[in-house]
Motif scaffolding. Structure first.
Motif, PDB file in Angstrom:
ATOM      1  N   PHE A  88      -3.814 -24.995  -3.177  1.00  0.00           N
ATOM      2  CA  PHE A  88      -3.859 -24.465  -4.386  1.00  0.00           C
ATOM      3  C   PHE A  88      -3.055 -22.942  -4.210  1.00  0.00           C
ATOM      4  N   THR A  89      -3.203 -22.270  -3.096  1.00  0.00           N
ATOM      5  CA  THR A  89      -2.337 -21.232  -3.101  1.00  0.00           C
ATOM      6  C   THR A  89      -0.841 -21.511  -3.028  1.00  0.00           C
ATOM      7  N   LEU A  90      -0.317 -22.425  -2.673  1.00  0.00           N
ATOM      8  CA  LEU A  90       0.893 -22.609  -2.359  1.00  0.00           C
ATOM      9  C   LEU A  90       1.776 -23.053  -3.605  1.00  0.00           C
ATOM     10  N   THR A  91       0.707 -23.975  -4.439  1.00  0.00           N
ATOM     11  CA  THR A  91       1.140 -24.338  -5.929  1.00  0.00           C
ATOM     12  C   THR A  91       0.846 -23.243  -7.029  1.00  0.00           C
ATOM     13  N   ARG A  92       0.153 -22.213  -6.533  1.00  0.00           N
ATOM     14  CA  ARG A  92      -0.103 -20.846  -7.549  1.00  0.00           C
ATOM     15  C   ARG A  92      -1.334 -21.409  -8.396  1.00  0.00           C
ATOM     16  N   LEU A  93      -1.837 -22.491  -7.927  1.00  0.00           N
ATOM     17  CA  LEU A  93      -3.136 -23.032  -9.030  1.00  0.00           C
ATOM     18  C   LEU A  93      -4.241 -22.415  -8.713  1.00  0.00           C
ATOM     19  N   HIS A  94      -4.386 -21.231  -7.700  1.00  0.00           N
ATOM     20  CA  HIS A  94      -5.375 -20.509  -7.598  1.00  0.00           C
ATOM     21  C   HIS A  94      -5.434 -19.346  -8.729  1.00  0.00           C
ATOM     22  N   HIS A  95      -4.272 -19.121  -9.355  1.00  0.00           N
ATOM     23  CA  HIS A  95      -4.276 -18.351 -10.411  1.00  0.00           C
ATOM     24  C   HIS A  95      -5.024 -18.997 -11.492  1.00  0.00           C
ATOM     25  N   VAL A  96      -4.638 -20.292 -11.755  1.00  0.00           N
ATOM     26  CA  VAL A  96      -5.193 -21.109 -12.791  1.00  0.00           C
ATOM     27  C   VAL A  96      -6.612 -21.213 -12.876  1.00  0.00           C
ATOM     28  N   PHE A  97      -7.082 -22.031 -11.775  1.00  0.00           N
ATOM     29  CA  PHE A  97      -8.725 -22.459 -11.564  1.00  0.00           C
ATOM     30  C   PHE A  97      -9.137 -21.221 -10.790  1.00  0.00           C
ATOM     31  N   SER A  98     -10.635 -21.062 -11.120  1.00  0.00           N
ATOM     32  CA  SER A  98     -11.465 -20.224 -10.003  1.00  0.00           C
ATOM     33  C   SER A  98     -11.438 -21.018  -8.763  1.00  0.00           C
ATOM     34  N   VAL A  99     -11.344 -20.494  -7.769  1.00  0.00           N
ATOM     35  CA  VAL A  99     -11.415 -21.115  -6.343  1.00  0.00           C
ATOM     36  C   VAL A  99     -12.249 -20.327  -5.568  1.00  0.00           C
TER      37      VAL A  99
END
Length: 102
Positions: A88-99
């Motif tokens: 999630f961090t490498l794909t930067r999806l941690h900025h989209v989803f609440s992780v």
């Protein structure tokens, strides 16, 4: 892959397990998109038992997020294993989803 799906008013709680690969993504999409189309707005995914997710699986999560956002909701990822949290961090999806860390 999907261990359980529970509905609670506007929320859908999904418990996943194992590895999520491209062959699992279509099943995941088929099982979850109807909830978003019904107007469910908040999706909570328990990732405590997920050991890997590929780009197709991430794509399904993004599709669910887009539908949820149309209903003023979102996607929350709970308890990801360290190797999955890194994806999630490498794909930067941690900025989209609440992780939420485990």
């Amino acid at each position: 892959m999907i261990l359980s799906i529970q509905e609670e008013k506007e929320n859908v709680r999904v418990t996943l397990g194992g590895d999520i690969y491209v062959q699992d993504a279509s099943t995941l999409r088929e099982q979850l998109l109807p909830y978003a189309e019904e107007g469910k707005s908040n999706f909570v995914f328990d990732f405590s038992k997920v050991t890997f997710i590929d780009s197709a699986g991430l794509g399904v999560l993004v599709a669910i997020y887009k539908r949820a956002a149309q209903n003023n909701g979102g996607v929350r990822i709970q308890n990801p294993q360290p190797q999955v949290a890194e994806i999630f961090t490498l794909t930067r999806l941690h900025h989209v989803f609440s992780v939420d860390p485990s």
